[in-house]
Design an enzyme around this catalytic site. Structure first.
Site, PDB file in Angstrom:
ATOM      1  N   SER A  76      -7.956  -5.441   4.846  1.00  0.00           N
ATOM      2  CA  SER A  76      -8.487  -5.133   3.507  1.00  0.00           C
ATOM      3  C   SER A  76      -8.702  -6.381   2.645  1.00  0.00           C
ATOM      4  CB  SER A  76      -7.570  -4.129   2.786  1.00  0.00           C
ATOM      5  OG  SER A  76      -7.463  -2.926   3.518  1.00  0.00           O
ATOM      6  N   GLU A 133     -12.180  -5.098  -4.511  1.00  0.00           N
ATOM      7  CA  GLU A 133     -12.789  -3.780  -4.270  1.00  0.00           C
ATOM      8  C   GLU A 133     -12.128  -2.669  -5.080  1.00  0.00           C
ATOM      9  OE1 GLU A 133     -14.046  -6.563  -1.822  1.00  0.00           O
ATOM     10  OE2 GLU A 133     -11.998  -5.940  -1.458  1.00  0.00           O
ATOM     11  N   ASN A 134     -10.939  -2.955  -5.627  1.00  0.00           N
ATOM     12  CA  ASN A 134     -10.206  -1.880  -6.324  1.00  0.00           C
ATOM     13  C   ASN A 134     -10.849  -1.466  -7.657  1.00  0.00           C
ATOM     14  OD1 ASN A 134      -6.951  -2.991  -5.150  1.00  0.00           O
ATOM     15  ND2 ASN A 134      -8.172  -1.272  -4.411  1.00  0.00           N
ATOM     16  N   GLU A 191       1.504 -13.660  11.737  1.00  0.00           N
ATOM     17  CA  GLU A 191       2.022 -12.498  12.460  1.00  0.00           C
ATOM     18  C   GLU A 191       1.822 -11.279  11.555  1.00  0.00           C
ATOM     19  OE1 GLU A 191       3.327 -12.356  15.575  1.00  0.00           O
ATOM     20  OE2 GLU A 191       2.758 -14.465  15.772  1.00  0.00           O
ATOM     21  N   ARG A 243      -0.061   7.649  -2.444  1.00  0.00           N
ATOM     22  CA  ARG A 243       0.525   8.717  -1.609  1.00  0.00           C
ATOM     23  C   ARG A 243       1.941   9.045  -2.071  1.00  0.00           C
ATOM     24  NH1 ARG A 243      -1.405   5.758   3.719  1.00  0.00           N
ATOM     25  NH2 ARG A 243      -2.129   4.304   2.108  1.00  0.00           N
ATOM     26  N   ASP A 294       0.838  -1.207   0.000  1.00  0.00           N
ATOM     27  CA  ASP A 294       0.000   0.000   0.000  1.00  0.00           C
ATOM     28  C   ASP A 294       0.871   1.255   0.000  1.00  0.00           C
ATOM     29  OD1 ASP A 294      -2.408   1.319  -0.058  1.00  0.00           O
ATOM     30  OD2 ASP A 294      -2.771   1.158   2.101  1.00  0.00           O
ATOM     31  N   ASN A 324       1.235   3.445  -2.881  1.00  0.00           N
ATOM     32  CA  ASN A 324       1.692   3.927  -4.192  1.00  0.00           C
ATOM     33  C   ASN A 324       1.099   5.294  -4.528  1.00  0.00           C
ATOM     34  OD1 ASN A 324       2.857   1.427  -4.403  1.00  0.00           O
ATOM     35  ND2 ASN A 324       1.494   0.658  -6.002  1.00  0.00           N
TER      36      ASN A 324
HETATM   37  C1  IPE Z   1      -5.273  -3.004  -0.338  1.00  0.00           C
HETATM   38  O1  IPE Z   1      -4.991  -1.652  -0.458  1.00  0.00           O
HETATM   39  C2  IPE Z   1      -5.276  -3.638  -1.701  1.00  0.00           C
HETATM   40  C3  IPE Z   1      -3.980  -3.746  -2.356  1.00  0.00           C
HETATM   41  C4  IPE Z   1      -2.823  -3.441  -1.832  1.00  0.00           C
HETATM   42  C5  IPE Z   1      -4.032  -4.276  -3.698  1.00  0.00           C
HETATM   43  P1  IPE Z   1      -6.164  -0.582  -0.574  1.00  0.00           P
HETATM   44  O2  IPE Z   1      -5.498   0.741  -0.668  1.00  0.00           O
HETATM   45  O3  IPE Z   1      -7.097  -0.931  -1.675  1.00  0.00           O
HETATM   46  O4  IPE Z   1      -6.918  -0.769   0.806  1.00  0.00           O
HETATM   47  P2  IPE Z   1      -7.857   0.225   1.612  1.00  0.00           P
HETATM   48  O5  IPE Z   1      -8.898   0.739   0.648  1.00  0.00           O
HETATM   49  O6  IPE Z   1      -6.993   1.342   2.132  1.00  0.00           O
HETATM   50  O7  IPE Z   1      -8.427  -0.599   2.732  1.00  0.00           O
HETATM   51  C1  IPE Z   2      -1.628   0.198  -3.379  1.00  0.00           C
HETATM   52  O1  IPE Z   2      -1.381   1.555  -3.419  1.00  0.00           O
HETATM   53  C2  IPE Z   2      -1.716  -0.399  -4.754  1.00  0.00           C
HETATM   54  C3  IPE Z   2      -3.064  -0.850  -5.149  1.00  0.00           C
HETATM   55  C4  IPE Z   2      -4.139  -0.837  -4.392  1.00  0.00           C
HETATM   56  C5  IPE Z   2      -3.191  -1.355  -6.494  1.00  0.00           C
HETATM   57  P1  IPE Z   2      -2.565   2.599  -3.312  1.00  0.00           P
HETATM   58  O2  IPE Z   2      -2.893   3.071  -4.704  1.00  0.00           O
HETATM   59  O3  IPE Z   2      -3.705   2.053  -2.542  1.00  0.00           O
HETATM   60  O4  IPE Z   2      -1.857   3.759  -2.504  1.00  0.00           O
HETATM   61  P2  IPE Z   2      -2.563   4.814  -1.535  1.00  0.00           P
HETATM   62  O5  IPE Z   2      -3.241   4.046  -0.458  1.00  0.00           O
HETATM   63  O6  IPE Z   2      -3.536   5.573  -2.390  1.00  0.00           O
HETATM   64  O7  IPE Z   2      -1.444   5.655  -1.049  1.00  0.00           O
HETATM   65 MG    MG Z   3      -4.201   2.227  -0.543  1.00  0.00          MG
END
Ligand code: IPE
Ligand code: IPE
Ligand code: MG
Length: 238
Positions: free
Chosen positions: A186, A61-62, A197, A18, A14, A16
């Site tokens: 998530s 959910e993405n 863990e 930000r 998580d 990317n």
């Molecule tokens: C979890 O990250 C999914 C992946 C890393 C692919 P998200 O960014 O989608 O999770 P939430 O929405 O913050 O819970």
């Molecule tokens: C995780 O990075 C990658 C995927 C969910 C594909 P994010 O895109 O969720 O990064 P943030 O949470 O917006 O920083």
């Molecule tokens: Mg994220």
């Protein structure tokens, strides 16, 4: 001090978005940087003796993200699989892809099938790419298989469900790492992660490297896993 090395690490990659935003760039820029981090961490796993790496690439959910971001991600996955497959195969890594295939494009499904079949007999490590993956969807799919297999209710036990997960031969993750500070699961490996863990680091995924993995392993090595039981040394002191 324990020197135990996890056999299987799961990573919720998580941060990317930000990471990109801090540089005034679109999320897709962060996702590209995220792919580079995967290569580094996969190599570090090999060097440190971690046999299985599960990476959460795209959740069920993405799809709710902006269309342009979803398209950029799908393009990136396709391109990365095509580009990296030869090297992965040469390094003896078996690639598996966990998730619902039906919702992916035909060309993505082709890439996945090709990567999985080409690397199926490799034994030097496993990269489990969780793509259109949801822990709940995986459990639902296992329930559907139970019914399709005609398993009667009295024969439904944990083993019957475990053996119908996407890749039942993989061990459960010993350690699940989440980058970018959020303290939630998530929908990642809900069934297999029952006793994993957990480690949350504030480091954003594109900045996560071999040293961060080493630090995570050192932290893991200092932990006592109980699996609900009373540890032997506690029993000794009464
Ligand atoms: C979890 O990250 C999914 C992946 C890393 C692919 P998200 O960014 O989608 O999770 P939430 O929405 O913050 O819970
Ligand atoms: C995780 O990075 C990658 C995927 C969910 C594909 P994010 O895109 O969720 O990064 P943030 O949470 O917006 O920083
Ligand atoms: Mg994220």
């Amino acid at each position: 001090m324990s020197s135990q090395i996890p056999r299987h690490i799961g990573i919720i990659m998580d941060g990317n978005g930000r990471w990109a935003r801090r540089q005034g760039r679109p999320a897709s820029f962060g996702h590209r940087a995220g792919v580079r981090a995967i290569k580094v961490v996969l190599q570090a796993c090999e060097d440190l003796g971690v046999h299985v790496l599960s990476i959460y690439a795209f959740s069920t959910e993405n799809w709710a993200r902006p269309r342009a971001e979803v398209r950029a991600l799908m393009r990136l996955f396709h391109e990365t699989m095509q580009r990296e497959i030869d090297e992965m195969h040469r390094r003896g890594v078996r690639i598996v892809v966990s998730g619902r295939r039906e919702e992916l494009s035909p060309r993505m499904r082709e890439r996945i099938d090709e990567a999985m079949s080409r690397t199926a007999n490799n034994t030097n490590g496993v990269l489990n790419v969780c793509l259109n993956y949801g822990g709940r969807a995986e459990i639902v799919d296992a329930a559907r298989k139970l019914i399709a297999d005609g398993v009667p209710a009295r024969q439904v036990d944990e083993n019957a469900i475990s053996s119908r997960m996407y890749f039942p031969d993989l061990p459960d993750p010993d350690l699940i790492i989440r980058t970018a500070g959020e303290r939630r699961v998530s929908n990642f490996l809900l069934w297999q992660g029952a006793y994993s863990e957990m480690l949350v680091t504030d480091t954003l995924w594109p900045d996560f490297g071999a040293d961060d993995l080493k630090a995570a392993l050192a932290d893991y090595g200092s932990r006592v896993r109980r699996f609900g039981a009373r540890p032997v040394d506690e029993i000794a002191v009464g």
